[in-house]
Design a protein around this motif. Structure first.
Motif, PDB file in Angstrom:
ATOM      1  N   GLY A  30      34.595  21.375  43.458  1.00 56.85           N
ATOM      2  CA  GLY A  30      33.165  21.232  43.726  1.00 56.85           C
ATOM      3  C   GLY A  30      32.370  21.068  42.433  1.00 56.85           C
ATOM      4  O   GLY A  30      32.814  21.493  41.360  1.00 56.85           O
ATOM      5  N   ALA A  31      31.179  20.451  42.540  1.00 54.99           N
ATOM      6  CA  ALA A  31      30.282  20.283  41.381  1.00 54.99           C
ATOM      7  C   ALA A  31      28.838  20.399  41.882  1.00 54.99           C
ATOM      8  O   ALA A  31      28.581  20.195  43.070  1.00 54.99           O
ATOM      9  CB  ALA A  31      30.518  18.929  40.730  1.00 54.99           C
ATOM     10  N   PHE A  32      27.910  20.689  40.959  1.00 53.05           N
ATOM     11  CA  PHE A  32      26.564  21.092  41.378  1.00 53.05           C
ATOM     12  C   PHE A  32      25.462  20.387  40.579  1.00 53.05           C
ATOM     13  O   PHE A  32      25.028  20.883  39.538  1.00 53.05           O
ATOM     14  CB  PHE A  32      26.423  22.615  41.241  1.00 53.05           C
ATOM     15  N   PRO A  33      25.001  19.212  41.055  1.00 57.10           N
ATOM     16  CA  PRO A  33      23.937  18.495  40.328  1.00 57.10           C
ATOM     17  C   PRO A  33      22.668  19.334  40.145  1.00 57.10           C
ATOM     18  O   PRO A  33      22.007  19.247  39.111  1.00 57.10           O
ATOM     19  CB  PRO A  33      23.668  17.272  41.213  1.00 57.10           C
ATOM     20  N   ASP A  34      22.311  20.160  41.136  1.00 52.55           N
ATOM     21  CA  ASP A  34      21.102  21.003  41.008  1.00 52.55           C
ATOM     22  C   ASP A  34      21.416  22.319  40.298  1.00 52.55           C
ATOM     23  O   ASP A  34      20.554  23.196  40.217  1.00 52.55           O
ATOM     24  CB  ASP A  34      20.524  21.330  42.400  1.00 52.55           C
ATOM     25  N   GLY A  35      22.620  22.481  39.822  1.00 56.40           N
ATOM     26  CA  GLY A  35      23.047  23.748  39.214  1.00 56.40           C
ATOM     27  C   GLY A  35      23.609  24.658  40.285  1.00 56.40           C
ATOM     28  O   GLY A  35      23.169  24.624  41.442  1.00 56.40           O
ATOM     29  N   HIS A  36      24.617  25.470  39.920  1.00 57.93           N
ATOM     30  CA  HIS A  36      25.149  26.419  40.892  1.00 57.93           C
ATOM     31  C   HIS A  36      24.077  27.472  41.178  1.00 57.93           C
ATOM     32  O   HIS A  36      23.411  27.945  40.247  1.00 57.93           O
ATOM     33  CB  HIS A  36      26.435  27.075  40.360  1.00 57.93           C
ATOM     34  N   PRO A  37      23.887  27.849  42.474  1.00 60.60           N
ATOM     35  CA  PRO A  37      22.795  28.780  42.807  1.00 60.60           C
ATOM     36  C   PRO A  37      22.856  30.109  42.037  1.00 60.60           C
ATOM     37  O   PRO A  37      21.817  30.737  41.834  1.00 60.60           O
ATOM     38  CB  PRO A  37      22.974  29.024  44.309  1.00 60.60           C
ATOM     39  N   ALA A  38      24.050  30.524  41.589  1.00 62.02           N
ATOM     40  CA  ALA A  38      24.143  31.814  40.883  1.00 62.02           C
ATOM     41  C   ALA A  38      24.091  31.640  39.371  1.00 62.02           C
ATOM     42  O   ALA A  38      24.253  32.604  38.630  1.00 62.02           O
ATOM     43  CB  ALA A  38      25.436  32.517  41.272  1.00 62.02           C
ATOM     44  N   SER A  39      23.871  30.419  38.900  1.00 60.38           N
ATOM     45  CA  SER A  39      23.854  30.217  37.446  1.00 60.38           C
ATOM     46  C   SER A  39      22.627  29.394  37.066  1.00 60.38           C
ATOM     47  O   SER A  39      22.314  28.406  37.727  1.00 60.38           O
ATOM     48  CB  SER A  39      25.147  29.494  37.041  1.00 60.38           C
ATOM     49  N   ASN A  40      21.915  29.801  36.033  1.00 62.23           N
ATOM     50  CA  ASN A  40      20.754  29.021  35.596  1.00 62.23           C
ATOM     51  C   ASN A  40      21.097  28.193  34.376  1.00 62.23           C
ATOM     52  O   ASN A  40      20.231  27.843  33.590  1.00 62.23           O
ATOM     53  CB  ASN A  40      19.584  29.961  35.247  1.00 62.23           C
ATOM     54  N   ASP A  41      22.369  27.918  34.206  1.00 66.72           N
ATOM     55  CA  ASP A  41      22.807  27.290  32.976  1.00 66.72           C
ATOM     56  C   ASP A  41      23.588  26.010  33.302  1.00 66.72           C
ATOM     57  O   ASP A  41      24.778  26.060  33.642  1.00 66.72           O
ATOM     58  CB  ASP A  41      23.690  28.310  32.224  1.00 66.72           C
ATOM     59  N   LEU A  42      22.893  24.870  33.205  1.00 61.71           N
ATOM     60  CA  LEU A  42      23.530  23.596  33.564  1.00 61.71           C
ATOM     61  C   LEU A  42      24.681  23.260  32.608  1.00 61.71           C
ATOM     62  O   LEU A  42      25.658  22.632  33.007  1.00 61.71           O
ATOM     63  CB  LEU A  42      22.490  22.464  33.563  1.00 61.71           C
ATOM     64  N   ASP A  43      24.558  23.681  31.351  1.00 56.72           N
ATOM     65  CA  ASP A  43      25.646  23.416  30.394  1.00 56.72           C
ATOM     66  C   ASP A  43      26.897  24.205  30.778  1.00 56.72           C
ATOM     67  O   ASP A  43      28.016  23.706  30.690  1.00 56.72           O
ATOM     68  CB  ASP A  43      25.218  23.775  28.967  1.00 56.72           C
ATOM     69  N   LEU A  44      26.688  25.457  31.238  1.00 59.28           N
ATOM     70  CA  LEU A  44      27.832  26.269  31.674  1.00 59.28           C
ATOM     71  C   LEU A  44      28.481  25.611  32.902  1.00 59.28           C
ATOM     72  O   LEU A  44      29.711  25.512  32.989  1.00 59.28           O
ATOM     73  CB  LEU A  44      27.393  27.702  32.008  1.00 59.28           C
TER      74      LEU A  44
END
Ligand SMILES: Cc1cc2nc3c(=O)[nH]c(=O)nc-3n(C[C@H](O)[C@H](O)[C@H](O)COP(=O)(O)OP(=O)(O)OC[C@H]3O[C@@H](n4cnc5c(N)ncnc54)[C@H](O)[C@@H]3O)c2cc1C
Length: 315
Positions: A165-179
């Motif tokens: 899986g991958a998350f264009p809007d960012g993973h809901p539990a992470s505020n770090d797009l680089d992570l």
């Protein structure tokens, strides 16, 4: 029976094997199209699922995928449903999550897929009961994240072609797009050969995820996951369930006609069709439609995309 959408390839040893999704993506002579289904929960759901597959299979998907439930009975349903799908000749991806399972139970599930001839597995961490924002706690005898699951699948069933899986809007539990990008690159390094994204509506979020991952030297193909808005209530649900950002102008246009279900649906489908075309223009390697086990919206959307992009394959 193998459908016309499951071409075979000749291996170096001269034997033939069904081309994997990774093979198709590597050929990259056209964007792929694929559909996600959920295992049925009741007899009625079974009929709904088969109605949907009967209507969608003629669109000649390159693959279909079947989601994995969070408790034991759901798991059996996923395996049963995936086994059935694979007998139709469609290239079938079985999802697998780490939730509530020991490593040995996960190995059994992987073996179940192997025995059924399911040679594609989407390795997903899953969520705690309560959803993606509830802090994840791994079982002591289980796995911590999807990267570990990719490794386990590759170890247990080396021939499996593994997606993540991958998350264009960012993973809901992470505020770090680089992570998030680093985690995706880790999953690829562990053996994942393709990624499918969570649903999203803002094309720049997809292109920026792809750019971040490429900057890490990772070339995993990232297939966008697409779900059109077909009802007013979905706008709120998408935000709550997956942290999806819906563009303000789309929310405004849908809100304006919220009492008119047909108008809401038309606006939602048109917006999704424009999103699909933009993503293909940006080089997306395919479109993965979230069907919710219904065929109408997906069929209409696919047809709109083909009207806008006649070179898009499939009927
Ligand atoms: C295409 C797709 C299909 C899905 N199918 C299913 C399904 O069939 N069944 C189901 O129950 N759910 C499904 N989901 C939902 C999924 O379970 C949730 O989105 C879950 O929260 C994340 O799963 P993941 O595989 O991305 O997890 P991971 O890749 O493990 O990442 C999840 C989060 O954990 C943290 N994390 C992971 N690794 C690290 C690390 N090394 N360092 C620091 N933090 C880390 C980060 O916050 C990361 O964003 C699907 C999601 C997608 C996108």
């Amino acid at each position: 029976m193998l459908s016309s959408t499951t071409p075979t390839a000749t291996t170096p040893t001269g034997t033939t094997s069904v081309e994997t999704i990774a093979d198709l993506l590597a050929r990259s002579d056209r964007p792929l199209r694929s559909f996600e289904f959920m295992p049925p929960r009741s007899e009625d759901d079974v009929y709904q699922l088969w109605r949907a597959t009967d209507a969608l299979v003629p669109l000649e998907p390159d693959f279909i995928s079947v989601t994995y439930g969070a408790n034991g009975s759901n798991r059996d349903r996923t395996l049963r449903c995936t086994r059935h799908m694979v007998t139709t000749g469609l290239r079938t991806v079985g999802h697998l999550t780490c939730v509530s399972q020991s490593i040995s139970e996960l190995e059994q599930a992987i073996e179940g897929y192997r025995e059924a001839g399911v040679n594609h597995i989407l390795a997903i961490r899953g969520d705690m009961p309560g959803g993606a924002t509830v802090p994840w706690v791994a079982r002591p005898d289980g796995l911590a994240n999807a990267t570990e699951l990719v490794r386990l699948v590759k170890r247990t069933y080396p021939a499996a072609c593994v997606g993540v899986g991958a998350f264009p809007d960012g993973h809901p539990a992470s505020n770090d797009l680089d992570l998030d990008a680093r985690i995706l690159a880790d999953k690829a390094a562990a053996g994942a050969e393709f990624a499918i994204t969570q649903l999203f509506f803002i094309p720049e979020h997809y292109t920026s995820l792809v750019a971040r991952v490429r900057a890490l030297g990772c070339d995993i193909p990232i297939i966008p996951g697409i779900m059109p808005i077909t009802s007013f209530g979905q706008i709120k649900r998408f935000g709550e369930l997956s942290g999806t950002d819906v563009p303000a102008d789309l929310v405004a246009r849908i809100t304006e006609v919220s009492e008119d279900r047909a108008a809401v649906r038309q606006i939602g489908l048109q917006a999704a069709a424009r999103l699909c075309c933009r993503l293909l223009d940006e080089g997306a390697p395919g479109l993965h439609y979230y069907t919710l086990n219904r065929s109408r919206a997906t069929t209409e959307l696919h047809s709109m995309v083909r009207d806008l992009r006649p070179e898009m394959p499939g009927r």
